[in-house]
Write an enzyme that holds these catalytic residues in place. Sequence first.
Site, PDB file in Angstrom:
ATOM      1  N   TRP A 152       0.793  -1.226   0.000  1.00 15.29           N
ATOM      2  CA  TRP A 152       0.000   0.000   0.000  1.00 15.29           C
ATOM      3  C   TRP A 152       0.827   1.279   0.000  1.00 15.29           C
ATOM      4  CZ3 TRP A 152       1.832   2.239   4.302  1.00 15.29           C
ATOM      5  CH2 TRP A 152       2.186   1.431   5.385  1.00 15.29           C
ATOM      6  N   LYS A 176      -2.252  -7.805  -8.394  1.00 12.26           N
ATOM      7  CA  LYS A 176      -3.139  -7.598  -7.251  1.00 12.26           C
ATOM      8  C   LYS A 176      -2.629  -6.427  -6.410  1.00 12.26           C
ATOM      9  CE  LYS A 176      -4.490  -9.350  -2.746  1.00 12.26           C
ATOM     10  NZ  LYS A 176      -4.194  -7.996  -2.206  1.00 12.26           N
ATOM     11  N   GLY A 229       6.495  -6.462  -0.303  1.00  8.59           N
ATOM     12  CA  GLY A 229       5.664  -6.478   0.882  1.00  8.59           C
ATOM     13  C   GLY A 229       6.413  -6.951   2.106  1.00  8.59           C
ATOM     14  N   CYS A 285      10.283   1.112   2.676  1.00  7.20           N
ATOM     15  CA  CYS A 285      11.168   0.004   3.062  1.00  7.20           C
ATOM     16  C   CYS A 285      12.625   0.429   3.167  1.00  7.20           C
ATOM     17  CB  CYS A 285      11.030  -1.157   2.084  1.00  7.20           C
ATOM     18  SG  CYS A 285      11.407  -0.723   0.379  1.00  7.20           S
TER      19      CYS A 285
END
Length: 495
Positions: A152, A176, A229, A285
């Site tokens: 996100w 996705k 992620g 990150c």
Amino acid sequence: MTKDQTAYKMYIDGRFVDGDSGTRDVINPADGKPFASVPEASADQTRQAIAAARKAQRAWGLKSPLERAGVMKRIAAAIRKNHARLAEIVVREQGKPINEAMGEVGGAAEFFDYFAEFARRIQGEILPSDFAGEQIWIQRVPVGVVGAIIPWNYPSALVSRKVAPALIAGDTIVLKPHEDTPLSALELARIFAEAEVPAGVVNIVTGRGETVGEVLCTEPGVDLITMTGSVPTGKRIMANASRNLTPVSLELGGKAPFIVLEDADIDLAVRSAATSRYMNCGQVCICNERTLVHRSVYDRFVEGFVEFSKSLMVGDPMRTTTDIGPKVSLEELEKVEGVVAEAVSGGARMALVGGRPKTPPVEGGYWLTPTVLTGVTADMPIMTREIFGPVVPIMPFDTFEEAVEITNASRYGLSAYLFTNDLGRVMNAVNDVSFGEIYVNRIGPEALQGYHVGFRESGLGGDDGSHGLESYLRKKTVYVNYSGGATVPLMPYGR
């Protein structure tokens, strides 16, 4: 869905379709209110998207790279044409300040322009054979169907980061987006349609990870899984992919050290450390996750860092004067609050008390102001676990070797920062710091032509540049005999 919400559809096989499993609200993190709804795909719809990508792949892969690049350039132009609207979507669904969102959308366009340049750069090899009248060709060919899963924190740029290299390689893709931030991907789907990307080449499927993500990672029709992620999700994906021996490229978490040596430009280091920590409300990150400062300049650095942090504006992310927007969700806000409480109970001291503001910039939003912690030790959880928020632990060290040891004592290995003017120690850091990226006297973001790669639990494989493109290609070896006669190979190794 309320009457003032916008209803979106997902994109499968060139068509915008509803979800078989209902809809999900999209929440604006600035006020905590829903403002749009998106479809929830079923497992069968995800399989339909994979089948559509499989059907479209051969024709797309047989197009010349220049043809594919032409489509990509149309995509880049359309993104730029819709720059302001796409940036506003990023702000509304993710919460980053509008200035950062504008930069993100600009980067989304650049990914397509950059990878389009590889139309004339995907090279094979011709090797000499052991026999006369024969050649050995090693071709780089499309991997096939790509399953992509994104988080996100960069909902627009990360779509492009996955889709652009897939397109130039001749792959098709099913992507996705994260459940909290699906709109940027669906807005880009409209642009893919406008740019006349053939049906089935790019598919955007929205829904739960347990449904859509699970199918993408277990179906035999997927030839590559690329995911950005968290570490736990990456491990689950890798385990699922092992069922079909599907290759994976995983860019996972980080715990970036920010090392400041005694000879560094302290003012530059303070500004850089703060910018690296607070960009996107600390939700990056490669953010500065633990600041290590030489003891001789520690007090001066902390004082400057606290003052700089106080000067930053936490506010409505749609205003250009805002430096820090809200956290993406209440869950993420509470997670960061727990990290701070744990650190304080373990002995950390607050050099700057942050937390939820008494008077939030917008009522109902997920707001946190910067927190600066001192009195931390290298073994505290706040120095070893990813924070992902506007919280900064600052720790002194005595020697360069000690800083390197603390740096490497991490299960993560994505990005590291070093501020010094000593070339010898720069080169020692290059040799000794076990991280995939090292930034010297500068901070991120990473460059398109670089290679964004992590060591240890920060992932495997990587993104960007020619090395990132390699994930989307596989090698095929062809033995071509043109001698007109039969070749009888010798038994290998003299047998």
